[in-house]
Design a protein around this motif. Structure first.
Motif, short mmCIF file in Angstrom:
data_model
loop_
_atom_site.label_atom_id
_atom_site.label_comp_id
_atom_site.label_asym_id
_atom_site.label_seq_id
_atom_site.Cartn_x
_atom_site.Cartn_y
_atom_site.Cartn_z
N ILE A 1 -2.43 26.61 -3.10
CA ILE A 1 -1.29 25.71 -3.32
C ILE A 1 -1.76 24.38 -3.90
O ILE A 1 -1.07 23.76 -4.71
N VAL A 2 -2.97 23.95 -3.53
CA VAL A 2 -3.50 22.71 -4.10
C VAL A 2 -3.66 22.85 -5.62
O VAL A 2 -3.32 21.93 -6.37
N VAL A 3 -4.13 24.00 -6.07
CA VAL A 3 -4.36 24.15 -7.52
C VAL A 3 -3.13 24.71 -8.24
O VAL A 3 -3.10 24.74 -9.47
N ASN A 4 -2.14 25.13 -7.49
CA ASN A 4 -0.99 25.81 -8.11
C ASN A 4 0.30 25.33 -7.44
O ASN A 4 1.07 26.11 -6.90
N PRO A 5 0.55 24.01 -7.51
CA PRO A 5 1.73 23.45 -6.82
C PRO A 5 3.00 23.74 -7.62
O PRO A 5 2.93 24.28 -8.73
N PRO A 6 4.17 23.43 -7.07
CA PRO A 6 5.41 23.67 -7.80
C PRO A 6 5.42 22.90 -9.13
O PRO A 6 4.86 21.80 -9.21
N VAL A 7 6.02 23.50 -10.15
CA VAL A 7 6.09 22.83 -11.46
C VAL A 7 7.56 22.56 -11.79
O VAL A 7 8.46 23.14 -11.17
N ALA A 8 7.78 21.70 -12.76
CA ALA A 8 9.14 21.32 -13.17
C ALA A 8 9.96 22.58 -13.43
O ALA A 8 9.48 23.52 -14.07
N GLY A 9 11.17 22.58 -12.89
CA GLY A 9 12.04 23.75 -13.07
C GLY A 9 12.05 24.63 -11.83
O GLY A 9 12.99 25.39 -11.62
N GLU A 10 11.03 24.53 -11.00
CA GLU A 10 11.00 25.33 -9.78
C GLU A 10 11.80 24.62 -8.68
O GLU A 10 11.84 23.37 -8.63
N GLU A 11 12.36 25.44 -7.81
CA GLU A 11 13.25 24.95 -6.76
C GLU A 11 12.64 23.82 -5.91
O GLU A 11 13.32 22.86 -5.55
N SER A 12 11.36 23.95 -5.59
CA SER A 12 10.74 22.99 -4.67
C SER A 12 10.13 21.79 -5.37
O SER A 12 9.58 20.90 -4.71
N PHE A 13 10.23 21.76 -6.70
CA PHE A 13 9.50 20.74 -7.46
C PHE A 13 9.87 19.31 -7.06
O PHE A 13 9.01 18.46 -6.86
N GLU A 14 11.18 19.07 -6.92
CA GLU A 14 11.62 17.70 -6.67
C GLU A 14 11.10 17.19 -5.32
O GLU A 14 10.52 16.10 -5.25
N GLN A 15 11.28 18.00 -4.29
CA GLN A 15 10.82 17.56 -2.96
C GLN A 15 9.30 17.40 -2.95
O GLN A 15 8.76 16.43 -2.42
N PHE A 16 8.63 18.37 -3.57
CA PHE A 16 7.17 18.30 -3.64
C PHE A 16 6.72 17.01 -4.32
O PHE A 16 5.85 16.30 -3.82
N SER A 17 7.33 16.69 -5.47
CA SER A 17 6.91 15.50 -6.22
C SER A 17 7.17 14.24 -5.41
O SER A 17 6.36 13.31 -5.40
N ARG A 18 8.31 14.22 -4.72
CA ARG A 18 8.66 13.06 -3.91
C ARG A 18 7.60 12.86 -2.82
O ARG A 18 7.08 11.76 -2.61
N GLU A 19 7.25 13.96 -2.15
CA GLU A 19 6.27 13.86 -1.06
C GLU A 19 4.89 13.44 -1.59
O GLU A 19 4.21 12.61 -1.00
N LYS A 20 4.51 14.04 -2.70
CA LYS A 20 3.21 13.72 -3.31
C LYS A 20 3.13 12.24 -3.71
O LYS A 20 2.17 11.54 -3.37
N GLU A 21 4.18 11.78 -4.43
CA GLU A 21 4.18 10.40 -4.89
C GLU A 21 4.17 9.44 -3.70
O GLU A 21 3.56 8.38 -3.73
#
Lengths: 422, 422
Positions: free
Chosen positions: B286-306
């Motif tokens: 998951i570290v090397v293959n996180p959600p990408v733009a267009g995927e369902e979890s992308f927004e939440q993932f990006s928010r948490e990461k940022e």
């Protein structure tokens, strides 16, 4: 091999992994209770935090309680070290025991046949491998006279310090009697040897005449002269038993009577690698702390456990019986563990053919078997065997019907092999 | 320290752990897709099975694709080894590189200050630690002239074979410039040194003027003379970055230009320990293959990461600024990683008091800090520092408000300490 995970273990692991599930009605309360307890003992209530190098405290307490079960004297969590599978524990304690200098190199006594982790680690550590032979004619029993022979001969060229025991045996599947364990402990006491008891197959005992006795328990029952003096490390794992959770790399070692200074060095050595995988530690907790009567999950857990162990017992008997019907194959009773280690007769002509291919005769046999049937077994020379005898190791893990097919194919191959090289 | 796990990672892990959840509507489809892919590559579709010793194949493919990203030349999964955290990879490759005999002992070059895993493993392996000093006056930059000095002096008493680089630095937090990396690679090529690039903090870069450059990428961009000849092992981990999943013990190493025979020995050595924890391997995926733009979890993932990385950047700046307001403390910019390593002035009287207690002066300082404030930091002498200079390492992980309190307490303590020993 078709063996399904124990539901309860995976439920607790899933709850620990993603604690949002603690609110889900799909998980039983006893699983939630265990998950909460584990998480409360983890930094930040998370499996993602480093634990102490020795392992999560409450899990070490559960291991200690498991070991204490039925024993007169308690086991303390301070002597428990959670490990990355049993292999990690075995190689770490050997590293500590082998180092320290002295004039001659350290001798480490191991059974022949052995599990090759031992020879590999001894070689890595530049120690001396001291072989003692298990008695094939006597169901692979350990004979203390053979230990005496081995240690006396070894003293000429090294300093024997460690005695490794695998019980139940891998690859040989024997289960040691209580008397035998007492003799071994007395021998270790006489010779001042550090005992390593590899007991990862402690739940895998199939013969109705056999029972698993832990070295720790027998040691304590032999009285204070032994229990206060004999140094012992014993090992367990999540990978065997009825759980079979190899991938989580969970395990523990209990170390008793270790000198406090050496214990300090051990903790230092462990801390370099930070900690064993916390998910594997959690899995180990379930192995030593499964559901008990009265708990919601007990019935399903017991059913699943009995199914796995019952099937293994059936397959152990099936394998022994079938091998012993084949001319030129002799197989000792599979009292425990997960393997058959039958002795195979290899005709002189096949030995010659093997030599022409620069292969050990049993390697030649196993390669032929692989080529002709697609069945992969490990030649006895990978484990060690008495000069001039040949064996292979085969797991009994495949489902019963598949195992029957496998055994039939080995039988046909063997008869054919004998004919070809007659 | 209050940092929450990344939801997506834990969802995938929970699905892999307990595949019944794949039918649950509470989990997003992209998490299920990744879990199915990982499980399909596992023996028996289970995290509980042993994997290949080198790691699960599809995860090594994902690592290879991650490394290849933006690079002209592809990375193959054959060069990827999944590990039990980065520490395991580093100690394993050092074991391989240090063994092999020869007349003089193997020298391993490490930065000072260093992360103590290196000195511990070098000592365990009975190799020679060759120090090169980072330039504190120049933001802890690595100066190639200092590498030359160190290697020349070392040649008198050992055979320097390995050069270890930590970038971003631990404990020093510097991020190496592209030019510096080129110089180091050229130096390794000249001196025929095996490069170890510890890049576990590659996602932890905070200074707007700095960017992370991987040794692998720079090596390839320097052309075939370098990329076909310089031997390089680089390391990554699930424990740092924005994931912080230390407990799962996930990591990988990529090894390039390793001689095929030595590669064979490496695989053999790894196979003794069976496999790295499969749950940690899944986390690495998951570290090397996180959600990408267009995927369902992308927004939440990006928010948490940022949120995690933004907070760390804020805390890095806060720590630097506050330390530099204190008389007698100087702190270089925290360009990356997770630590401050400020230089502290210790008055002569305090040095005397430390000597009276048979303590290193910075150890004395840290013990006083602990006793008076309850704050635990690690003395610079644990990492190495130039003779006569003193430092401590402190993480910047506590939540902002708590960190402010901690820094204020350290400030008050320090001023008080200077007065007491004036």
């Amino acid at each position: 091999m078709g063996q399904q995970p124990i539901t309860f273990l995976r439920q607790v692991m899933a709850l620990c992994t993603y604690p949002n599930l603690l609110d889900s009605p799909s998980f039983p309360e006893d699983a939630k209770k265990r998950a909460r307890r584990i998480l409360q003992a983890c930094g930040g209530n998370s499996l993602g935090s480093y634990s102490a190098s020795q392992g999560v405290n409450c899990i070490r307490e559960d291991v200690a309680a498991y070991i204490t079960g039925g024993m007169r004297r308690a086991c303390g969590p301070d002597n428990i070290y959670l490990t990355t599978g049993a292999s990690d524990g075995i190689s770490t304690i050997l590293k500590i025991l082998v180092s320290g200098g002295g004039k001659s190199r350290t001798g480490v006594m191991i059974p022949i046949p052995q599990y090759p982790l031992y020879s590999a680690v001894i070689s890595e550590l530049d120690a001396i491998q001291v072989n003692y032979y298990l008695d094939e004619e006597n169901c692979w029993a350990l004979n203390v006279n053979e230990l005496r022979r081995a240690v006396q001969e070894a003293k000429d060229h090294c300093d024997p310090k460690v005695l490794c025991i695998i019980n139940p045996g891998n690859p040989t599947g024997q289960v040691q009697s209580r008397k035998c364990i007492e003799d071994v402990i007395h021998f270790a006491w006489e010779e001042k040897l550090f005992l390593l008891a590899d007991e990862v197959y402690q739940d895998n005992v199939y013969s109705p005449d056999c029972r698993f006795h832990s070295f720790k328990k027998v040691l304590y029952e032999m009285g204070p002269e032994y229990s206060s003096n004999v140094e012992l490390a014993s090992f367990h794992s999540t990978s065997k038993g009825y759980m079979g959770e190899c991938g989580y790399r969970g395990g523990y070692m209990e170390v008793i009577n270790l000198h406090p200074e050496i214990k300090g060095q051990l903790v230092k050595l462990l801390s370099v690698r930070l900690c064993p995988p916390v998910s594997g530690q959690a899995a180990m907790d379930i192995v030593v702390n499964p559901p008990v009567a009265g708990e919601e999950s007990f019935e399903q857990f017991s059913r699943e456990k009995e199914s796995v162990l019952g099937n293994l017992a059936k397959k152990a008997k099936l394998t022994e019986d079938l091998f012993n019907q084949v001319p030129g194959i002799h197989c000792n009773p599979l009292q425990g563990a997960m393997y058959a280690f039958p002795r195979i007769f290899i005709p002189a002509k096949a030995v010659e053919a093997a030599q022409a291919h620069q292969m050990a005769p049993d390697m030649f046999y196993c390669m032929k078997l692989l080529e002709e049937t697609g069945i992969c077994v490990v030649p006895g020379s990978g484990f060690g065997q008495r000069e001039g005898t040949y064996h292979f190791r085969m797991t009994i893990l495949p489902p019963v019907e598949k195992l029957k097919t496998v055994l039939q194919k080995v039988k046909d191959f063997h008869i054919n092999f004998l004919e070809n090289y007659a």
